[in-house]
Design an enzyme around this catalytic site. Structure first.
Site, mmCIF file in Angstrom:
data_model
loop_
_atom_site.group_PDB
_atom_site.id
_atom_site.type_symbol
_atom_site.label_atom_id
_atom_site.label_comp_id
_atom_site.label_asym_id
_atom_site.label_seq_id
_atom_site.Cartn_x
_atom_site.Cartn_y
_atom_site.Cartn_z
ATOM 1 N N SER A 126 0.750 -1.116 0.009
ATOM 2 C CA SER A 126 -0.004 0.094 -0.051
ATOM 3 C C SER A 126 0.940 1.207 -0.232
ATOM 4 O O SER A 126 1.517 1.442 -0.966
ATOM 5 C CB SER A 126 -0.781 -0.252 1.192
ATOM 6 O OG SER A 126 -2.007 1.062 1.330
ATOM 7 N N GLU A 150 -9.463 -5.298 -4.171
ATOM 8 C CA GLU A 150 -8.793 -4.286 -3.180
ATOM 9 C C GLU A 150 -9.712 -3.543 -2.720
ATOM 10 O O GLU A 150 -9.875 -3.100 -1.324
ATOM 11 C CB GLU A 150 -7.741 -3.302 -3.957
ATOM 12 C CG GLU A 150 -6.642 -4.012 -4.556
ATOM 13 C CD GLU A 150 -5.461 -4.031 -3.785
ATOM 14 O OE1 GLU A 150 -5.521 -3.662 -2.440
ATOM 15 O OE2 GLU A 150 -4.525 -4.737 -4.564
ATOM 16 N N HIS A 205 -7.876 -5.630 -0.087
ATOM 17 C CA HIS A 205 -6.521 -4.718 0.137
ATOM 18 C C HIS A 205 -6.088 -5.499 1.726
ATOM 19 O O HIS A 205 -6.917 -5.492 2.686
ATOM 20 C CB HIS A 205 -7.025 -3.290 0.405
ATOM 21 C CG HIS A 205 -5.708 -2.621 0.400
ATOM 22 N ND1 HIS A 205 -4.766 -2.585 -0.516
ATOM 23 C CD2 HIS A 205 -5.231 -1.534 1.518
ATOM 24 C CE1 HIS A 205 -3.896 -1.485 -0.119
ATOM 25 N NE2 HIS A 205 -4.020 -1.133 1.000
#
Length: 530
Positions: free
Chosen positions: A198, A319, A413
């Site tokens: 990320s 995600e 995610h």
């Protein structure tokens, strides 16, 4: 040959290593030597609070390195996100520290090294998150290093009286420390893999493009993050909104005089208006003419930066579900329909032909899925495809597709982290994965990361014209060719900024009303995060 200040001994309480700034004593844990909370820079307080990192003051004697050091100042996650994500807080000013797990301390081992940059939108996270335990990498022959760095306004605020990107400069200082020091911990300074997820992956990508890192990085792993520098005005708006609430000038000097707890509360309040799906003011890495001289993706795809670095890059299938499921936002976006889709188009600078293409490819998908996949492709898959296409070295791509056992999350995610670290046995991993995560999937994924750090080959074909992607999902991992080509092919090669969405593209009333609707959606998202 070890440098003169390097030494490693052991006593009854643990291994002792001499670093450039002083000796540290770690612990032996299940056959692994662990050193926690080792400072790589001075505490960022007082006159150093908004300045680039400085070397730590040397110390006499042996410094205990048995416990994690202080974490960077940060606001807590909202209740909606805290049920899925853990973020320990360890008080103290000496937050520019790192941790080392090694199976064989000593300058003769020359083991591969993996340096970990945590995620958290550059506002949250730390190296102390239990999912990031480096023991499994050390168990498998990799020296593992995890890093804390400044966050939020102190790490990425943009001020007229302070240099930009101090948090990124912290990461560079840590990387230099590793390159200069890791041999005494058993690591090979010529085999450093920089890895992040990320915001950590975005940071790793930007550092790859930085002239100052040349020769420091042999390999890189970008998990759910692509190299980018955000618009300076976006960061300025964040700082100005904080300044307005605090009733102070938008300067580093004025911000440094504010009580830190009040500063963090104000940052959290202003940050609620931001969303990964619809954008808004946020902290991010900016072009600064020095460490970030220009667009990092362009430097990597056109400028020849990091041409000798092996790359492992990828994303999760869903995600967006971590961005929308907490607080019931997924259903809310579905109900908003065309307004939410228009917000996503504005967020991605996409014309109506892109949205129509997604509808055609996914006729049974709801608005939230269309919006989520569009934003994911814009932020991740399209730039990572571009980078793999242009990179002269070896690139390997993956997709994580195993769905969480918790309702609605899918392959969201951050879900892959417990598998990459083989840390599914810790409660913090189960917060996101649920019960019953398959150990064989963790074995396969963790082994691929270990192999990549050691050799540059994770175990499947490198990127070529057939676009091989390793899919980690239900059953055995498999290689699929071009699984996202139809969607990524909808986007123009060069991103074109669309100044305003035309009414015809969404079938709604003109610009001002649409903009107001998008603002209402952002406020609704913010309210549900409280």
């Amino acid at each position: 040959m070890a440098k003169g200040w390097w030494a490693m001994t052991a006593d009854q309480t643990g291994p002792v290593v001499r670093t450039p700034h002083g000796a540290v004593r770690g612990r032996y844990e299940r056959g692994i030597a662990v050193f926690r909370g080792v400072p790589y820079a001075a505490p960022p307080v007082g006159p150093l609070r908004f300045r680039p990192p400085r070397p730590p003051e040397p110390w006499d004697g042996v410094r205990d390195a048995g416990a994690f050091g202080p974490t960077a100042p940060k606001p807590p996650y909202s209740e909606a996100f805290a049920q899925y994500l853990s973020d320990p807080v360890i008080p103290g000013d000496d937050c520019l520290n790192l941790n080392v797990w090694t199976p064989e301390p000593g300058p003769g081992a020359r083991l591969p090294v993996l340096v970990w940059l945590h995620g958290g939108a550059l506002t949250r996270g730390s190296s102390a998150v239990p999912v990031y335990d480096g023991r499994t990498f050390a168990r498998d022959g990799v020296v593992f290093v995890s890093v804390n760095y400044r966050l939020g306004v102190e790490g990425y605020g943009l001020f007229p009286d302070a240099p930009p990107n101090p948090g990124l400069r912290d990461q560079l200082a840590a990387l230099r420390w590793v390159h200069e020091t890791i041999e005494v911990f058993g690591g090979d300074p010529d085999r450093i893999t920089l890895c992040g997820q990320s915001a950590g992956a975005i940071s790793a990508g930007v550092l790859l493009a930085a002239p100052q890192t040349r020769g420091l990085i042999r390999r890189a792993v970008l998990q759910s993050g692509a190299p980018e520098a955000v618009d300076r005005d976006k960061v300025r708006r964040m700082v100005r909104r904080m300044a307005t609430r605090l009733k102070i000038p938008a300067t580093a000097e004025a911000f440094a005089a504010v009580d830190r707890a009040l500063l963090l509360r104000t940052q959290a309040e202003v940050g609620r208006l931001s969303s990964p799906v619809l954008g808004g003011p946020a902290f991010g890495i900016v072009v600064d003419g020095d460490l970030v001289p220009g667009d990092p993706l362009k430097a990597l795809t056109e400028g020849g930066a990091a041409r000798d670095v092996d790359l492992l890059m990828g994303w999760t299938r869903d995600e967006y579900r971590l961005w929308l499921v907490p607080g019931g936002l997924l259903e809310h976006v579905d109900r908003l329909g065309a307004v939410a889709l228009a917000g996503a188009m504005a967020r991605c600078h996409a014309g109506h032909e892109v949205a129509r293409g997604y509808r055609t490819l996914h006729p049974d998908a709801g608005t939230a899925e269309i919006v989520g996949q569009m934003v994911t492709d814009h932020l991740l898959r399209v730039p990572l495809h571009r980078l793999a296409d242009a990179h002269p070295g070896a690139s390997h791509l993956y997709e994580f597709a195993w769905p969480s056992r918790l309702p609605g999350l899918g392959a969201c995610h951050a879900l892959e982290l417990g598998f990459v670290f083989d840390s599914g046995d810790v409660p913090e991993s189960r917060k996101l994965a649920g019960e019953g995560a398959p150990q064989e999937l963790a074995d396969a994924m963790h082994a691929a990361w270990v192999r990549f750090a050691a050799t540059g080959d994770p175990g499947w074909a490198a990127w070529d014209a057939t676009h091989p992607v390793r899919v980690f999902g239900e059953g055995e991992p498999r290689t699929v060719h071009g699984p996202r080509d139809a969607e990524t092919g909808l986007w123009p090669t060069a991103r074109t900024v669309v100044p305003e969405i035309s009414p015809a593209s969404v079938g709604r009333a003109p610009g001002a009303e649409l903009a107001a609707a998008v603002r209402r959606l952002r406020r609704s998202v913010a309210a549900r995060r409280r």
